[in-house]
Design a protein around this motif. Structure first.
Motif, PDB file in Angstrom:
ATOM      1  N   LEU A 124      -9.339  -1.126  17.961  1.00 43.27           N
ATOM      2  CA  LEU A 124      -8.995  -0.465  16.710  1.00 43.27           C
ATOM      3  C   LEU A 124      -8.977  -1.440  15.547  1.00 43.27           C
ATOM      4  N   VAL A 125      -9.517  -0.994  14.406  1.00 41.32           N
ATOM      5  CA  VAL A 125      -9.617  -1.851  13.219  1.00 41.32           C
ATOM      6  C   VAL A 125      -9.253  -1.050  11.975  1.00 41.32           C
ATOM      7  N   ALA A 126      -8.349  -1.584  11.162  1.00 41.93           N
ATOM      8  CA  ALA A 126      -8.045  -0.995   9.857  1.00 41.93           C
ATOM      9  C   ALA A 126      -8.959  -1.659   8.835  1.00 41.93           C
ATOM     10  N   ASP A 127      -9.988  -0.928   8.402  1.00 39.05           N
ATOM     11  CA  ASP A 127     -10.989  -1.541   7.522  1.00 39.05           C
ATOM     12  C   ASP A 127     -11.334  -0.704   6.295  1.00 39.05           C
ATOM     13  N   HIS A 128     -11.106   0.619   6.349  1.00 37.51           N
ATOM     14  CA  HIS A 128     -11.459   1.465   5.209  1.00 37.51           C
ATOM     15  C   HIS A 128     -10.423   1.368   4.092  1.00 37.51           C
ATOM     16  N   PHE A 129      -9.179   1.527   4.444  1.00 33.62           N
ATOM     17  CA  PHE A 129      -8.101   1.471   3.454  1.00 33.62           C
ATOM     18  C   PHE A 129      -7.380   0.132   3.620  1.00 33.62           C
ATOM     19  N   ALA A 130      -8.076  -0.921   3.208  1.00 32.59           N
ATOM     20  CA  ALA A 130      -7.662  -2.278   3.554  1.00 32.59           C
ATOM     21  C   ALA A 130      -7.660  -3.207   2.324  1.00 32.59           C
ATOM     22  N   PRO A 131      -6.517  -3.282   1.632  1.00 30.07           N
ATOM     23  CA  PRO A 131      -5.328  -2.438   1.760  1.00 30.07           C
ATOM     24  C   PRO A 131      -5.532  -1.117   1.030  1.00 30.07           C
ATOM     25  N   PRO A 132      -4.658  -0.118   1.269  1.00 25.15           N
ATOM     26  CA  PRO A 132      -4.850   1.192   0.645  1.00 25.15           C
ATOM     27  C   PRO A 132      -4.669   1.141  -0.870  1.00 25.15           C
ATOM     28  N   SER A 133      -5.504   1.904  -1.589  1.00 25.25           N
ATOM     29  CA  SER A 133      -5.470   1.883  -3.054  1.00 25.25           C
ATOM     30  C   SER A 133      -4.796   3.109  -3.656  1.00 25.25           C
ATOM     31  N   THR A 134      -4.420   4.088  -2.814  1.00 32.33           N
ATOM     32  CA  THR A 134      -3.699   5.272  -3.287  1.00 32.33           C
ATOM     33  C   THR A 134      -2.594   5.604  -2.290  1.00 32.33           C
ATOM     34  N   VAL A 135      -1.676   6.447  -2.718  1.00 33.05           N
ATOM     35  CA  VAL A 135      -0.584   6.857  -1.832  1.00 33.05           C
ATOM     36  C   VAL A 135      -1.133   7.633  -0.636  1.00 33.05           C
ATOM     37  N   ASP A 136      -2.107   8.527  -0.893  1.00 30.93           N
ATOM     38  CA  ASP A 136      -2.693   9.302   0.205  1.00 30.93           C
ATOM     39  C   ASP A 136      -3.290   8.377   1.263  1.00 30.93           C
ATOM     40  N   ARG A 137      -3.990   7.355   0.814  1.00 27.94           N
ATOM     41  CA  ARG A 137      -4.615   6.428   1.761  1.00 27.94           C
ATOM     42  C   ARG A 137      -3.578   5.571   2.475  1.00 27.94           C
ATOM     43  N   ALA A 138      -2.508   5.259   1.790  1.00 30.81           N
ATOM     44  CA  ALA A 138      -1.418   4.523   2.442  1.00 30.81           C
ATOM     45  C   ALA A 138      -0.823   5.353   3.580  1.00 30.81           C
ATOM     46  N   ASN A 139      -0.702   6.657   3.368  1.00 28.42           N
ATOM     47  CA  ASN A 139      -0.162   7.528   4.409  1.00 28.42           C
ATOM     48  C   ASN A 139      -1.132   7.661   5.588  1.00 28.42           C
ATOM     49  N   ILE A 140      -2.436   7.708   5.297  1.00 27.16           N
ATOM     50  CA  ILE A 140      -3.436   7.744   6.373  1.00 27.16           C
ATOM     51  C   ILE A 140      -3.364   6.470   7.200  1.00 27.16           C
ATOM     52  N   LEU A 141      -3.275   5.342   6.519  1.00 25.39           N
ATOM     53  CA  LEU A 141      -3.199   4.063   7.229  1.00 25.39           C
ATOM     54  C   LEU A 141      -1.948   3.995   8.090  1.00 25.39           C
ATOM     55  N   ARG A 163      -0.412   6.454   9.565  1.00 27.08           N
ATOM     56  CA  ARG A 163      -0.636   7.270  10.756  1.00 27.08           C
ATOM     57  C   ARG A 163      -1.484   6.513  11.779  1.00 27.08           C
ATOM     58  N   PHE A 164      -2.498   5.819  11.284  1.00 26.07           N
ATOM     59  CA  PHE A 164      -3.368   5.033  12.166  1.00 26.07           C
ATOM     60  C   PHE A 164      -2.573   3.916  12.844  1.00 26.07           C
ATOM     61  N   LEU A 165      -1.778   3.198  12.065  1.00 31.19           N
ATOM     62  CA  LEU A 165      -1.030   2.070  12.627  1.00 31.19           C
ATOM     63  C   LEU A 165       0.016   2.539  13.637  1.00 31.19           C
ATOM     64  N   ASP A 166       0.637   3.676  13.360  1.00 36.35           N
ATOM     65  CA  ASP A 166       1.600   4.216  14.337  1.00 36.35           C
ATOM     66  C   ASP A 166       0.899   4.571  15.646  1.00 36.35           C
ATOM     67  N   PHE A 167      -0.289   5.176  15.518  1.00 38.41           N
ATOM     68  CA  PHE A 167      -1.064   5.508  16.713  1.00 38.41           C
ATOM     69  C   PHE A 167      -1.428   4.237  17.480  1.00 38.41           C
ATOM     70  N   ALA A 168      -1.900   3.220  16.753  1.00 33.41           N
ATOM     71  CA  ALA A 168      -2.309   1.967  17.399  1.00 33.41           C
ATOM     72  C   ALA A 168      -1.145   1.342  18.161  1.00 33.41           C
ATOM     73  N   LYS A 169       0.025   1.387  17.558  1.00 32.85           N
ATOM     74  CA  LYS A 169       1.210   0.792  18.181  1.00 32.85           C
ATOM     75  C   LYS A 169       1.662   1.591  19.395  1.00 32.85           C
ATOM     76  N   ASN A 170       1.716   2.919  19.254  1.00 33.93           N
ATOM     77  CA  ASN A 170       2.246   3.761  20.324  1.00 33.93           C
ATOM     78  C   ASN A 170       1.271   3.949  21.487  1.00 33.93           C
ATOM     79  N   SER A 171      -0.007   3.714  21.232  1.00 31.17           N
ATOM     80  CA  SER A 171      -1.003   3.905  22.288  1.00 31.17           C
ATOM     81  C   SER A 171      -1.190   2.674  23.163  1.00 31.17           C
ATOM     82  N   ASP A 172      -0.578   1.549  22.768  1.00 34.85           N
ATOM     83  CA  ASP A 172      -0.759   0.289  23.495  1.00 34.85           C
ATOM     84  C   ASP A 172      -2.239  -0.097  23.548  1.00 34.85           C
ATOM     85  N   ALA A 173      -2.925   0.083  22.423  1.00 33.68           N
ATOM     86  CA  ALA A 173      -4.355  -0.229  22.348  1.00 33.68           C
ATOM     87  C   ALA A 173      -4.614  -1.671  22.759  1.00 33.68           C
ATOM     88  N   GLY A 174      -5.743  -1.867  23.436  1.00 30.78           N
ATOM     89  CA  GLY A 174      -6.076  -3.194  23.944  1.00 30.78           C
ATOM     90  C   GLY A 174      -6.268  -4.226  22.854  1.00 30.78           C
TER      91      GLY A 174
END
Length: 500
Positions: A135-152, A154-165
């Motif tokens: 998993l890579v955070a690359d589109h909203f890196a760093p986020p430029s709007t509040v909406d994109r910050a919220n998307i990021l 969600r992604f980071l929570d998923f990455a953390k909770n999924s125990d991604a390799g």
């Protein structure tokens, strides 16, 4: 960053070239049917599509156990077929050509993985093999709007909770991070929630993009369903001129095939050119842009350069991988590319396949030059830009935005002094990310503005306002354009550099 330094290549003795219009037979015996002369060299089309038709080759080879049956025929396998069949589970969809395969790696980024967070919900604990997640955070890196910050988030929570390799935050574009990783193994099967996952094919992997829901299914079942795509063979002959880059080859191929000319087909590249050969960064660009003509994957037949590149990233060469086509592999079409006489290419708005020689449209004034993206933000492009802009000054009112594809690329360009050269010339260098390429941030264009970009797509609104006009070109052409403020063939500037 030693792992992304240009690599020397120990090349075998040059094999005889295929004459124009002849059936291609090379050291690996790949063959096609009747032939005709095409705009890119000899272009051969089989009498019947796909793998149908009479198998050609010596009769004593039919007893080889690794042959593939197609109906009552035994056919030679392309590299794509060999990899897919090596990952098959044995299940086939009744009444179709689709069969079940088990991917080795699953690639995802913030913009697409965030789309499946709600669907997966509590089933996140049912992810079959989280170790395969890259998993890579690359589109909203760093986020430029509040909406994109919220998307990021969600992604980071998923990455953390999924125990991604493996998880990478703000380190660059997922496709570049992947090919800088030893987990991008030659002969492996990689699927990703992004169409440009095909980039990994430069290392001899089968790599293709999928929709987010398809990736969700892979995460929960560990498998997916594919059919073997018919294959187009693209061998390169001759010698790369100093003005030519992989991007020029990709644009020329796109111009010949069109946006849909390789729809659900495998494009199998092979470097048979004279030393020094096609640079690895150029190979990555060709695999990346294979999807622009509709290809399912764009894969390179591994060679010494592949091996050196993979070793430079700490990878251990896979001894048992399916890394070569069969001797008499069946290709639907073969396009032999003679490099010597090709010239720099450019794609006009609003299609990557709307290509012409740069020399035919020289002089168009530009407002911006963008050097970046997963197709054109590597050391090759940054080095070309530094070569032409060093000690020069970009014209007033021309914006030049440089976005390295990864922190590794950025760090090595810094070490070589290229970033200082670009800044001194008047360019702005951003942090590694997708940036302006997808119209996200850091370099969007306004209505009526003209931009020359090293990215892979120039559809309406792709990089900003729908009335903006984007031309796609190599880093060398982009740098020449940045220096003059108008679309410029880089050959004259290269000659001046050589003289000086």
């Amino acid at each position: 960053m030693g792992r992304t330094k240009p690599l020397s290549r120990a090349r075998p003795a040059q094999r005889p070239r295929a004459p124009a219009g002849a059936t291609l037979r090379d050291g690996q015996g790949a063959r096609t049917g009747s032939s005709r002369q095409g705009p890119f060299g000899s272009e051969d089309r089989s009498a019947a599509p796909g793998f149908r038709g009479t198998r050609r080759g010596r009769s004593d080879r039919s007893s080889r156990p690794d042959r593939s049956r197609h109906g009552d025929l035994i056919v030679g396998r392309t590299l794509t077929r060999r990899i897919l069949e090596s990952r098959a589970t044995g299940s086939q969809w009744e009444g179709s050509d689709y069969f079940e395969v088990e991917p080795d790696l699953v690639l995802g980024h913030d913009a697409t993985i965030a789309l499946i967070v709600d669907q997966i919900g509590e089933a996140i604990e049912r992810i079959l093999d989280p170790e395969k997640l890259f998993l890579v955070a690359d589109h909203f890196a760093p986020p430029s709007t509040v909406d994109r910050a919220n998307i990021l988030r969600r992604f980071l929570d998923f990455a953390k909770n999924s125990d991604a390799g493996e998880v990478h935050l703000f380190e660059g574009i997922c496709h570049q991070i992947l090919v800088e990783s030893s987990r991008c193994v030659p002969g492996s099967l990689i699927v990703g929630a992004d169409s440009h996952t095909t980039t990994a094919g430069a290392l001899g992997a089968f790599a293709c993009g999928m929709g987010s829901t398809d990736i969700l299914a892979v995460l929960l079942t560990g498998t997916t369903w594919l059919r073997v795509p018919p294959a187009i063979r693209v061998p390169f002959y001759g010698r790369m001129p100093e003005h030519l880059r992989g991007k020029d080859l990709a644009l020329r191929l796109l111009g010949d095939l069109g946006e849909g000319g390789a729809r659900y087909k495998a494009v199998e590249f092979e470097d048979r050119s004279d030393a020094p050969g096609i640079a690895f960064d150029g190979r990555l660009t060709l695999s990346n842009m294979a999807v622009e003509c509709g290809a399912k994957n764009g894969i390179w037949i591994p060679d010494d350069r592949t091996r050196q590149y993979f070793h430079s990233m700490g990878g251990e060469w896979p001894a048992e991988a399916e890394l070569y086509p069969d001797d008499d592999a069946e290709y639907e079409q073969s396009i032999a590319v003679e490099l010597d006489d090709l010239e720099p290419m450019i794609a006009q708005p609003w299609s990557p396949a709307n290509t012409v020689p740069v020399s035919s449209i020289e002089g168009i004034e530009v407002d911006q030059v963008f050097i970046g993206s997963c197709a054109g933000g590597r050391l090759e492009e940054l080095g070309d830009a530094a070569l032409l802009l060093r000690g020069q000054r970009i014209p007033a009112f021309v914006k030049v935005v440089v976005t390295p594809a990864s922190t590794g690329v950025y760090r090595e360009a810094l070490r070589r002094g290229w970033i200082a050269d670009l800044i001194d010339a008047g360019a702005v260098v951003t942090n590694p990310s997708c940036g302006a390429c997808g119209g996200i941030d850091k370099g969007l264009i306004a209505a009526g503005e003209v931009c020359v970009s090293t990215s892979n797509r120039n559809f309406r609104g792709r990089m900003g306002d729908v009335e903006g006009r984007v031309y796609l070109a190599s880093g060398l052409t982009a740098a020449a354009t940045a220096l003059t403020g108008r679309i410029t063939d880089p050959r004259e500037l290269l000659r001046e550099k050589t003289v000086s």
